[in-house]
Design a protein around this motif. Structure first.
Motif, PDB file in Angstrom:
ATOM      1  N   UNK A  28       4.884   0.105 -11.026  1.00 52.00           N
ATOM      2  CA  UNK A  28       4.006   0.581 -12.110  1.00 52.00           C
ATOM      3  C   UNK A  28       2.742  -0.286 -12.189  1.00 52.00           C
ATOM      4  N   UNK A  29       2.912  -1.593 -12.166  1.00 54.39           N
ATOM      5  CA  UNK A  29       1.753  -2.477 -12.357  1.00 54.39           C
ATOM      6  C   UNK A  29       0.685  -2.249 -11.285  1.00 54.39           C
ATOM      7  N   UNK A  30       1.104  -2.187 -10.025  1.00 46.38           N
ATOM      8  CA  UNK A  30       0.100  -2.050  -8.956  1.00 46.38           C
ATOM      9  C   UNK A  30      -0.619  -0.707  -9.051  1.00 46.38           C
ATOM     10  N   UNK A  31       0.076   0.311  -9.508  1.00 53.24           N
ATOM     11  CA  UNK A  31      -0.561   1.621  -9.681  1.00 53.24           C
ATOM     12  C   UNK A  31      -1.549   1.606 -10.856  1.00 53.24           C
TER      13      UNK A  31
ATOM     14  N   UNK B 171       0.807  -1.224   0.000  1.00 47.73           N
ATOM     15  CA  UNK B 171       0.000   0.000   0.000  1.00 47.73           C
ATOM     16  C   UNK B 171       0.840   1.273   0.000  1.00 47.73           C
ATOM     17  N   UNK B 172       2.030   1.201   0.564  1.00 51.33           N
ATOM     18  CA  UNK B 172       2.843   2.417   0.690  1.00 51.33           C
ATOM     19  C   UNK B 172       3.541   2.808  -0.615  1.00 51.33           C
ATOM     20  N   UNK B 173       3.549   1.930  -1.611  1.00 49.01           N
ATOM     21  CA  UNK B 173       4.268   2.239  -2.858  1.00 49.01           C
ATOM     22  C   UNK B 173       3.328   2.524  -4.032  1.00 49.01           C
ATOM     23  N   UNK B 174       2.028   2.486  -3.777  1.00 49.73           N
ATOM     24  CA  UNK B 174       1.088   2.484  -4.902  1.00 49.73           C
ATOM     25  C   UNK B 174       0.910   3.808  -5.609  1.00 49.73           C
ATOM     26  N   UNK B 175       1.391   4.893  -5.020  1.00 52.74           N
ATOM     27  CA  UNK B 175       1.311   6.181  -5.710  1.00 52.74           C
ATOM     28  C   UNK B 175       2.653   6.588  -6.308  1.00 52.74           C
TER      29      UNK B 175
END
Ligand SMILES: [Zn+2]
Length: 255
Positions: free
Chosen positions: A141-144, A63-67
């Protein structure tokens, strides 16, 4: 519509807030919520790969890397068109027609990016992995982009840049329609229903997944035609939701 911009009626937006599941706002919180939920649903193998690939500062929290992908838009200018899809003012989506950037380069849209980064991640632990790709960035990139493609106005009309040129009022605040869907809906829902507590919203959505929406889960987990990634399904649902909900009822207002 003259010179005036369109305005979404306050009443209509209020109605949407109470009738829609609050999963539709993709600002920082929206992305974080999506990734927090996704991380709990990974297979053991995928969870392990994610753990290995996450940067140290993420402390194993997807969750902390999604932006991150939004934060690097200016450093990686080439990545800007990868966050969305524009359709020619129709409520349907076709990969061939719509998945391209402003220069017409094929595949440069959010659906193409999901296919691309999925392929890259499938090389995890192979020789190509180390030689060709930075798989940490591929994961980020993918998770975003998986979040972006599910925000209805990230698959919107080219003519209004996915609602970015449409001024509306969100209660007393003037906003562009795109931002209302990215951020305002979700933040207002957090305030009103979850005491401004993001984790409360995550819990509520997870409960819906195990109860109310449980019969849909199998469908979410599989693509048709045995594909590994299915962004075209999400994009088709996105433009339909944009027409049925996000653009519906917008009214012109003079600024
Ligand atoms: Zn984005």
């Amino acid at each position: 519509m003259g010179e005036c911009r369109m305005q979404k009626m306050l009443a209509f937006l209020s109605l949407m807030l109470v009738t829609l599941p609050p999963i539709y706002g993709w600002g920082t919180d929206g992305h974080s919520i999506i990734c927090k939920i996704a991380q709990t649903r990974l297979s053991e193998e995928a969870a392990d790969a994610v753990k290995q690939l996450l940067p140290k500062w993420a402390e194993d929290d997807l969750g902390s890397v999604c932006s991150w992908a939004d934060q690097v838009k200016f450093r990686y200018r080439w990545s800007s068109p990868l966050h969305f899809i524009n359709t020619p003012e129709t409520c349907s989506y076709q990969y061939k027609r719509d998945c391209k950037d402003e220069d017409g380069e094929a595949g440069r849209c959010v659906a193409g990016a999901i296919n691309n980064y999925t392929s890259q991640l499938l090389t995890y632990n192979s020789a190509a992995d180390k030689a060709e790709y930075n798989l940490t960035e591929s994961l980020l990139f993918l998770v975003h982009f998986m979040g972006d493609i599910h925000q209805p106005l990230h698959v919107g009309f080219a003519s209004d840049k996915g609602g970015n040129t449409i001024d509306v009022h969100w209660y007393k605040t003037k906003q562009v329609l795109h931002h209302v869907w990215d951020t305002n809906i979700i933040e207002t829902a957090e305030e009103r229903f979850y005491n401004s507590n993001v984790d409360g919203m995550v819990d509520a959505i997870q409960q819906n997944i195990t109860n109310e929406w449980a019969d849909q889960v199998k469908r979410w987990e599989t693509c048709s035609l045995n594909k590994t990634a299915c962004p075209d399904i999400y994009a088709s649902e996105g433009i339909k939701a944009a027409c049925d909900w996000a653009y519906k009822g917008v009214k012109e207002v003079c600024t």
